[in-house]
Design an enzyme around this catalytic site. Structure first.
Site, short mmCIF file in Angstrom:
data_model
loop_
_atom_site.label_atom_id
_atom_site.label_comp_id
_atom_site.label_asym_id
_atom_site.label_seq_id
_atom_site.Cartn_x
_atom_site.Cartn_y
_atom_site.Cartn_z
CG ASP A 21 -2.27 -0.72 0.89
OD1 ASP A 21 -2.46 -1.08 -0.29
OD2 ASP A 21 -3.04 -0.95 1.82
CE LYS A 24 4.84 -3.12 -3.25
NZ LYS A 24 4.12 -2.62 -2.07
CB THR A 25 0.51 -1.35 -8.23
OG1 THR A 25 1.00 -2.55 -7.61
CG2 THR A 25 -0.16 -1.72 -9.55
CG HIS A 84 5.94 -9.76 2.22
ND1 HIS A 84 6.97 -8.87 2.08
CD2 HIS A 84 6.31 -10.65 3.16
CE1 HIS A 84 7.93 -9.19 2.92
NE2 HIS A 84 7.56 -10.27 3.59
P1 GDP Z 1 1.14 -1.12 -3.48
O1 GDP Z 1 0.47 -2.11 -2.58
O2 GDP Z 1 2.45 -0.68 -2.93
O3 GDP Z 1 1.24 -1.60 -4.90
O4 GDP Z 1 0.22 0.21 -3.45
P2 GDP Z 1 -0.86 0.73 -4.51
O5 GDP Z 1 -0.22 1.27 -5.72
O6 GDP Z 1 -1.88 -0.33 -4.71
O7 GDP Z 1 -1.47 1.97 -3.72
C1 GDP Z 1 -2.07 1.82 -2.44
C2 GDP Z 1 -3.00 3.00 -2.14
O8 GDP Z 1 -2.26 4.20 -2.04
C3 GDP Z 1 -4.05 3.25 -3.25
O9 GDP Z 1 -5.26 3.60 -2.65
C4 GDP Z 1 -3.46 4.39 -4.03
O10 GDP Z 1 -4.42 5.16 -4.68
C5 GDP Z 1 -2.76 5.18 -2.95
N1 GDP Z 1 -1.64 5.93 -3.51
C6 GDP Z 1 -0.66 5.44 -4.31
N2 GDP Z 1 0.21 6.40 -4.66
C7 GDP Z 1 -0.22 7.54 -4.05
C8 GDP Z 1 0.28 8.88 -4.05
O11 GDP Z 1 1.28 9.23 -4.66
N3 GDP Z 1 -0.44 9.78 -3.30
C9 GDP Z 1 -1.54 9.43 -2.61
N4 GDP Z 1 -2.15 10.39 -1.92
N5 GDP Z 1 -2.03 8.17 -2.60
C10 GDP Z 1 -1.39 7.24 -3.32
MG MG Z 2 0.75 -3.45 -5.76
#
Ligand code: GDP
Ligand code: MG
Length: 389
Positions: A21, A24-25, A84
């Protein structure tokens, strides 16, 4: 007809890592969007990258999402692993063959357990260069708070031998860049520039005999069996004879593609699909190795230096003793193995020890090869093969 792959720029493999969260994606999608606008990539939306592990028709688990793009100077294959456990399987074992990594840390949350674990594991497997994306920088109006997170990240990197003072740390917002906000689009550009300049072109062993650990197996109706993965070393051309270790068979490469584009020759570092003549689909599995005939011999016994993860790093709370039987993740293979600790007898979490291992089945082994040890869904150790017997 498909357009052939033209090798005009050096190719590198990178990936996003970091706590769930932290974005990354989203950042991966934003990178493809920024580069699509520059004309050197194709936009891949979030939901095309972030697919849950899916069972394909013939029981293939797809657990790595690859996207491809180019900057002005390089061609990249970028891996965004959904969960993970996928990091442990694919990154820790070196199966993902990352030349560098983008560590994504949410500026709102700071370092979290998987942030630290991924850094530790990246070090173990020999990822020598990390660039930090301090993501969600749009979400806090408080620059001093972000400064603190940056200090904390640099400190973590230094603790793991990454020279935290010199690692580029770029404040970005994947989400706002994806929405087209110019300020944050520029931040993703700055991140890509940091990757281009900070991650050096790795040495590729092009003259070594060909070797590719099988990541996935697919069937193309009417054409045959296809294996995919990253070429670990050497080169391969259409018409080359190869051996499939694990399946115990020989075949000829009759097709070669990278990201859907046909190619004449694949080389170390490339992410490719190989079409193999006359190979039954069920004969080949993830974990097998495709190699130049006679160039590698599978073995069951080896000695290794193993770091036993501490409880704080997600590892065991109790020591390991001789007779312990974890799963070994070696390249893309997952095989049970018996540990002998010799006279020392026990290894406590946090210690590095020498062990002798006997695997449940033969796999291609060589000194220097990295591996991970897992037990009941968690990583308990990371090691390097020192000798094969
Ligand atoms: P991952 O699990 O690392 O792949 O994370 P995700 O890309 O799925 O993002 C997790 C959450 O964080 C989602 O609800 C995104 O919309 C939010 N998010 C991701 N990048 C940003 C950002 O740059 N700013 C904000 N405010 N929220 C973000
Ligand atoms: Mg992801």
């Amino acid at each position: 007809p498909k357009t052939a792959y033209v090798r005009t720029k050096p190719h590198l493999n990178i990936g996003t890592m970091g706590h769930v969260d932290h974005g990354k994606t989203t950042l991966t999608a934003a990178i493809t969007k920024v580069l699509a606008e520059r004309g050197t990539g194709t936009f891949v939306p979030f939901d095309r990258i972030d697919r849950a592990p899916e069972e394909a028709a013939r029981g293939i688990t797809i657990n790595i999402a690859h996207v491809e793009y180019e900057t002005d100077t390089r061609h990249y294959a970028h891996i965004d692993m959904p969960g993970h456990a996928d990091y442990v399987k694919n990154m820790v074992t070196g199966a993902a063959q990352l030349d560098g990594a983008i560590l994504v840390v949410s500026a709102l949350d700071g370092i979290m357990p998987q942030t630290a674990e991924h850094v530790l594991l990246a070090r173990q497997v020999g990822v020598d260069h990390i660039v930090v994306a301090l993501n969600k920088a749009d979400g806090t109006g408080d620059e001093e708070l972000i400064d603190l997170v940056e200090l904390e990240v640099r400190d973590l990197l230094t603790q793991h031998g990454y020279g935290g003072d010199s690692v580029p740390v770029v404040r970005v917002s994947g989400l706002r860049a994806l929405e087209g906000d110019p300020r944050w689009t520029a931040s993703v550009e700055a991140l890509l520039d940091a990757v281009d300049t900070y991650v050096p072109m790795p040495e590729r062993y092009l003259d070594a005999p060909f070797l590719l650990p099988v990541e996935n197996v697919l069937t193309i109706t009417g054409r045959g069996t296809v294996v995919t993965g990253a070429v670990e070393r050497g080169t391969v051309r259409i018409g080359d004879r190869v051996e499939v270790l694990g399946a115990d068979l020989e075949s000829v490469v009759t097709g070669l593609e990278t990201f859907g584009k046909p190619m004449e020759e694949a080389q170390a570092g490339d992410n490719v699909a190989l079409l193999l003549r006359g190979v039954p689909r069920d004969a080949v599995r993830r974990g097998h190795v495709v190699a130049a005939p006679g160039s590698v011999v599978p073995r069951r016994r080896f000695s290794a230096r193993v770091y036993v993860l501490s409880a704080r790093e997600g590892g065991r709370t109790t020591p390991v003793s001789s007779g312990y039987r974890p799963q070994f993740y070696i390249r893309t293979a997952d095989v049970v193995g018996d540990i002998d600790l010799g006279e020392v007898g026990v290894a406590r979490p946090g210690e590095t020890v020498t062990v002798n291992v006997e695997l449940g089945r033969e796999v291609p082994l060589e000194a220097g090869l990295g591996f991970a040890m897992r037990e009941g869904g968690r990583t308990v150790g990371a090691g390097t093969v020192t000798a094969v017997s």
